[in-house]
Design a protein around this motif. Sequence first.
Motif: not given
Lengths: 164, 164
Positions: A90, A94, A97, A106-109, A113, A116, B148, B150-151, B154
């Motif tokens: 993580l 960051q 980015i 940018c998303y954590t999902v 995956s 994204i 979904i 999570l964070q 950006k």
Amino acid sequence: MMLSRPVSSQLDEIDRTLLTLLQDDASTSHADLAQRVGLSATGVHKRLKHLRQGGYIKKVTAVLDRSKLGLDLLCILKVTFRGNLQPDNLAELQRCIQALPEILECYTVTGSSDAIIKVAVRDHVALRDFLHRLSTQQQAIERAETCIVLQELKEGGELPLGNA
Amino acid sequence: MMLSRPVSSQLDEIDRTLLTLLQDDASTSHADLAQRVGLSATGVHKRLKHLRQGGYIKKVTAVLDRSKLGLDLLCILKVTFRGNLQPDNLAELQRCIQALPEILECYTVTGSSDAIIKVAVRDHVALRDFLHRLSTQQQAIERAETCIVLQELKEGGELPLGNA
DNA sequence: GATGAAATGTTTACTAA
DNA sequence: TTAGTAAACATTTCATC
């Protein structure tokens, strides 16, 4: 007995209408907005001030035309990490980015995956260059599927406030 | 012999700086912008007019706070269609975008899915309801993986104009 | 929340380079 | 073609009710 509303109160329908109008065009004058919601320009001004100070309006931004600016290639990357979303990965993400301005979102999902990423570049040469820099800076990428966007059916993402 | 530039000319560095500043805050006054790019307010005004008329600035919008507006659950859907992106499926997808305001963004893409959709809803109940309406209206969905978020590391997607 | 006045910001015509 | 000056115009903001 019901006293006056708390400072950080719920939004009423006028507030939501104002937000909807401003999502569509934030350069609309207070007088115009006033007419549409049936208030005076000052009333609108006070509500907008409240909405800004309350953090409902995060900022006002100019939406630019990607194509006209030479960023014709939009991609969505589905990234998985070795060790999933562990803190090191993580932190590295960051840093990426910050370092790679081509990353628009940018998303954590959850799901197949771990992250994204939406990327805008000039052409496939710039994409290759971007992917190279990404894999150099993000060591723990296990796999990154690059999906090239064929059509933008909807973008910008105005929030639906009718039922909020 | 090189004659004068065409009406819809290339952007110079001042134009790009202005666009970058406006992406960050479109409510900046002409006077402020003028100071930053070393021009008069009038000079800025003329350039902005050109940028608007040339379509470089598509619109000015208010960016709202999703959480504060009760839309706390952000999802990204990876959708595949029976028969891929055949015209019927595309038409149906466009109808869905109109009918389902929870859809913030929608792209057709290459790769393992046919479309990628970004959705904002209040909670998991609203998500279930959304997915139900989606599958009702889009008959040809073969599979939709709901990721979904999570964070949000950006978002907003300001374009990098340093090298444009 | 409304009214009207003061402070800011924007646009335009004109001029110069 | 581009930008600056100054004046006209519009908008935003504030004090007062």
